[in-house]
Design a protein around this motif. Sequence first.
Motif, PDB file in Angstrom:
ATOM      1  N   LEU A   1      39.303  39.846  28.393  1.00 25.02           N
ATOM      2  CA  LEU A   1      40.155  40.003  29.041  1.00 25.02           C
ATOM      3  C   LEU A   1      41.803  39.555  28.568  1.00 25.02           C
ATOM      4  O   LEU A   1      41.850  38.728  28.095  1.00 25.02           O
ATOM      5  CB  LEU A   1      40.117  39.303  30.530  1.00 25.02           C
ATOM      6  CG  LEU A   1      38.646  39.654  31.335  1.00 25.02           C
ATOM      7  CD1 LEU A   1      38.438  38.524  32.224  1.00 25.02           C
ATOM      8  CD2 LEU A   1      38.780  41.084  31.826  1.00 25.02           C
TER       9      LEU A   1
ATOM     10  N   THR B   1      45.882  36.823  31.865  1.00 30.85           N
ATOM     11  CA  THR B   1      46.244  35.254  31.853  1.00 30.85           C
ATOM     12  C   THR B   1      46.476  35.018  33.138  1.00 30.85           C
ATOM     13  O   THR B   1      47.538  35.315  33.818  1.00 30.85           O
ATOM     14  CB  THR B   1      46.947  34.552  30.864  1.00 30.85           C
ATOM     15  OG1 THR B   1      46.771  35.130  29.382  1.00 30.85           O
ATOM     16  CG2 THR B   1      46.972  33.250  30.982  1.00 30.85           C
TER      17      THR B   1
ATOM     18  N   TYR C   1      29.534  45.789  28.249  1.00 36.84           N
ATOM     19  CA  TYR C   1      29.978  44.945  29.377  1.00 36.84           C
ATOM     20  C   TYR C   1      29.032  45.189  30.855  1.00 36.84           C
ATOM     21  O   TYR C   1      28.807  44.480  31.577  1.00 36.84           O
ATOM     22  CB  TYR C   1      31.424  44.822  29.665  1.00 36.84           C
ATOM     23  CG  TYR C   1      32.092  43.813  28.763  1.00 36.84           C
ATOM     24  CD1 TYR C   1      32.511  42.458  29.446  1.00 36.84           C
ATOM     25  CD2 TYR C   1      32.404  44.185  27.372  1.00 36.84           C
ATOM     26  CE1 TYR C   1      32.864  41.639  28.510  1.00 36.84           C
ATOM     27  CE2 TYR C   1      32.722  43.283  26.589  1.00 36.84           C
ATOM     28  CZ  TYR C   1      33.111  41.896  27.305  1.00 36.84           C
ATOM     29  OH  TYR C   1      33.842  40.995  26.245  1.00 36.84           O
TER      30      TYR C   1
ATOM     31  N   THR D   1      32.026  28.725  38.637  1.00 32.87           N
ATOM     32  CA  THR D   1      32.907  29.512  37.634  1.00 32.87           C
ATOM     33  C   THR D   1      33.270  30.808  38.715  1.00 32.87           C
ATOM     34  O   THR D   1      34.376  31.184  38.695  1.00 32.87           O
ATOM     35  CB  THR D   1      32.130  30.272  36.450  1.00 32.87           C
ATOM     36  OG1 THR D   1      31.920  29.189  35.398  1.00 32.87           O
ATOM     37  CG2 THR D   1      33.097  31.292  35.839  1.00 32.87           C
TER      38      THR D   1
ATOM     39  N   LEU E   1      37.256  31.797  40.064  1.00 36.70           N
ATOM     40  CA  LEU E   1      37.826  33.038  39.933  1.00 36.70           C
ATOM     41  C   LEU E   1      38.473  33.424  41.223  1.00 36.70           C
ATOM     42  O   LEU E   1      39.448  33.995  41.184  1.00 36.70           O
ATOM     43  CB  LEU E   1      36.776  34.224  39.528  1.00 36.70           C
ATOM     44  CG  LEU E   1      36.184  34.258  37.894  1.00 36.70           C
ATOM     45  CD1 LEU E   1      34.962  35.025  37.653  1.00 36.70           C
ATOM     46  CD2 LEU E   1      37.310  34.407  36.977  1.00 36.70           C
TER      47      LEU E   1
ATOM     48  N   ASP F   1      41.413  31.344  41.573  1.00 39.26           N
ATOM     49  CA  ASP F   1      42.769  32.171  41.100  1.00 39.26           C
ATOM     50  C   ASP F   1      43.193  33.252  41.494  1.00 39.26           C
ATOM     51  O   ASP F   1      44.717  33.523  41.770  1.00 39.26           O
ATOM     52  CB  ASP F   1      42.045  32.431  39.572  1.00 39.26           C
ATOM     53  CG  ASP F   1      41.690  31.404  38.467  1.00 39.26           C
ATOM     54  OD1 ASP F   1      42.526  30.196  38.833  1.00 39.26           O
ATOM     55  OD2 ASP F   1      41.089  31.515  37.533  1.00 39.26           O
TER      56      ASP F   1
ATOM     57  N   TYR G   1      38.031  42.554  37.609  1.00 43.99           N
ATOM     58  CA  TYR G   1      38.577  41.388  36.653  1.00 43.99           C
ATOM     59  C   TYR G   1      37.327  40.491  36.863  1.00 43.99           C
ATOM     60  O   TYR G   1      36.716  39.900  35.941  1.00 43.99           O
ATOM     61  CB  TYR G   1      39.765  40.726  37.170  1.00 43.99           C
ATOM     62  CG  TYR G   1      39.890  39.142  36.550  1.00 43.99           C
ATOM     63  CD1 TYR G   1      40.508  39.347  35.384  1.00 43.99           C
ATOM     64  CD2 TYR G   1      39.751  38.191  37.174  1.00 43.99           C
ATOM     65  CE1 TYR G   1      40.515  37.948  34.693  1.00 43.99           C
ATOM     66  CE2 TYR G   1      40.062  37.046  36.690  1.00 43.99           C
ATOM     67  CZ  TYR G   1      40.221  36.952  35.480  1.00 43.99           C
ATOM     68  OH  TYR G   1      40.448  35.775  34.707  1.00 43.99           O
ATOM     69  N   GLN G   2      36.892  40.306  38.111  1.00 47.85           N
ATOM     70  CA  GLN G   2      35.766  39.428  38.064  1.00 47.85           C
ATOM     71  C   GLN G   2      34.413  39.726  37.642  1.00 47.85           C
ATOM     72  O   GLN G   2      33.754  38.979  37.062  1.00 47.85           O
ATOM     73  CB  GLN G   2      35.393  39.203  39.660  1.00 47.85           C
ATOM     74  CG  GLN G   2      36.544  38.563  40.426  1.00 47.85           C
ATOM     75  CD  GLN G   2      36.072  37.480  41.591  1.00 47.85           C
ATOM     76  OE1 GLN G   2      34.966  37.203  41.710  1.00 47.85           O
ATOM     77  NE2 GLN G   2      36.990  37.103  42.417  1.00 47.85           N
TER      78      GLN G   2
ATOM     79  N   TYR H   1      34.972  39.185  33.533  1.00 52.57           N
ATOM     80  CA  TYR H   1      35.028  37.797  33.466  1.00 52.57           C
ATOM     81  C   TYR H   1      33.457  37.376  33.323  1.00 52.57           C
ATOM     82  O   TYR H   1      33.137  36.671  32.513  1.00 52.57           O
ATOM     83  CB  TYR H   1      35.657  37.093  34.426  1.00 52.57           C
ATOM     84  CG  TYR H   1      35.877  35.872  33.909  1.00 52.57           C
ATOM     85  CD1 TYR H   1      37.387  35.409  33.249  1.00 52.57           C
ATOM     86  CD2 TYR H   1      35.258  34.727  34.059  1.00 52.57           C
ATOM     87  CE1 TYR H   1      37.639  34.029  32.856  1.00 52.57           C
ATOM     88  CE2 TYR H   1      35.553  33.404  33.479  1.00 52.57           C
ATOM     89  CZ  TYR H   1      36.769  33.150  32.916  1.00 52.57           C
ATOM     90  OH  TYR H   1      36.959  31.805  32.551  1.00 52.57           O
ATOM     91  N   GLN H   2      32.785  37.584  34.454  1.00 53.86           N
ATOM     92  CA  GLN H   2      31.280  37.079  34.509  1.00 53.86           C
ATOM     93  C   GLN H   2      30.642  37.739  33.465  1.00 53.86           C
ATOM     94  O   GLN H   2      29.591  37.056  32.956  1.00 53.86           O
ATOM     95  CB  GLN H   2      30.901  37.645  35.961  1.00 53.86           C
ATOM     96  CG  GLN H   2      31.446  36.680  37.045  1.00 53.86           C
ATOM     97  CD  GLN H   2      30.760  37.086  38.369  1.00 53.86           C
ATOM     98  OE1 GLN H   2      29.513  36.782  38.379  1.00 53.86           O
ATOM     99  NE2 GLN H   2      31.608  37.472  39.504  1.00 53.86           N
TER     100      GLN H   2
ATOM    101  N   GLY I   1      31.488  38.710  30.339  1.00 49.67           N
ATOM    102  CA  GLY I   1      32.001  37.461  29.379  1.00 49.67           C
ATOM    103  C   GLY I   1      31.184  36.292  29.386  1.00 49.67           C
ATOM    104  O   GLY I   1      30.806  35.869  28.127  1.00 49.67           O
ATOM    105  N   GLU I   2      31.168  35.877  30.472  1.00 51.73           N
ATOM    106  CA  GLU I   2      30.338  34.417  30.446  1.00 51.73           C
ATOM    107  C   GLU I   2      29.096  34.743  30.177  1.00 51.73           C
ATOM    108  O   GLU I   2      28.247  33.905  29.566  1.00 51.73           O
ATOM    109  CB  GLU I   2      30.450  33.812  32.082  1.00 51.73           C
ATOM    110  CG  GLU I   2      32.033  33.450  32.417  1.00 51.73           C
ATOM    111  CD  GLU I   2      32.218  32.029  31.592  1.00 51.73           C
ATOM    112  OE1 GLU I   2      31.328  31.054  31.698  1.00 51.73           O
ATOM    113  OE2 GLU I   2      33.427  32.221  30.861  1.00 51.73           O
TER     114      GLU I   2
END
Length: 432
Positions: free
Chosen positions: A12, A15, A131, A149, A153, A156, A184-185, A188-189, A191-192
């Motif tokens: 991502l 920031t 992804y 986590t 998110l 944020d 985005y969520q 991000y997840q 990526g985790e």
Amino acid sequence: MSIKKRLLSAALALTLGASLLTGCSKGADGSGSQSSSGDSSSDVQAMDLTDVTDPYLATAGIAGDTVVGTVGDYEVTADSLLYWLNYNINYTKQQYSAYGISDMRWDETSEDGTTTAQALLKTAMQLASFYRLLPELAAKEGLSVPQETIDGLKDDEASITQQLGSETLKDHYFWMQMLTPALYQKMYQAGEASQLLQDEYFGEGTQGYPTDAEVKTYAEDELGYYRAKHILLLTKDMSKTVTNDDGTTGYAPLDDETIAQKKAKADELLQQLRASDDPVALFDQLMNENSEDTGLAANPDGYTTSKGAMVPEFEQAALALKEGEISDVVESDYGYHIILRLPLDLDQFRSQLIGDKMEQQSNQWLEEYGVKTNEVYDQIDPQAFWEKAQSLTLGAKNEIQAVMDAKTAEDSSSSADGSASTGTAGSSSSGS
């Protein structure tokens, strides 16, 4: 097509947090700059976002939830594909810029006849597919992203809404990176999930965790790294340059007598090392007392370097040594070297090897599941999409910049009013 580590390591580009508008500083004309888009062209017109509800429909003519292909049995949608296409184009433009190329060469073809535009879109599809696959692979291994986590998110996202003052502006903030809050969520997840899978297959204590021998072979043979320190006695005056006979410039040589003295000193130092019961310990002492290497202070533990980075004479002598061995006096264009070969710090390379293993595994997963595209994918024009994405990005930035400017002005006004009030009270008090 191989998945690029540089892209996967930056899942991502957004920031979150205190630096909400990093890269959104105002230009001289008062408009928002386009630093995050990678294109500061003045002819980009900001898009009117009043009636825009789907950034993907506005830029590519395709709703974000439209299916553009599959990876195995799992559907890949346009929002993820277009995020990665935007990212790839942005990255490529930055690479072009490094070589002084200002325009994208959309129609330039590779040896297989693929244009730049087609290659960017294909890579974006590979990344979007990967992804999409990650959460499914993690679930099959019984791995899940921690709830804290996920909650983080959401926090944020709420923070961004609070700072900008509306849900609409929050959405537009994400649009600047061709994202939506929901995407985005998911990204991000994913990526985790990738990190969880990497730890599962290649983390410490697993069968795939690289041994020291594997890391050593990887660092030395595949990457070409070695480590050494040296005692250098210069035969050049590093403060003066001269023009050589061939027209090149170089450092001015010392006089013959001084050079001879340097050679004699190097021979003497080598004799001390050869006669020592602990030459490695003595090496550091003699190096610190005598070496004229200007890089010594920054590299007291030696140089970890790759083949081709050092002068040929140094490299050839260093690579001929075993770890712990000391060379004879080696002459190079800079002077006389005595070299000690050192073992590599394997921890510096282990994580890189694990990353390479994960990339290989990732490519294997994509091959096993198979990536297929459909007619919607075929309709996407990367160049047309990019031009509209620039317009949307600028529109979103201008909106958010205006809100932040207003907040700054309001805060400044409040601060000034408070100071004036305090000052008046103070004057009244002192005058009474």
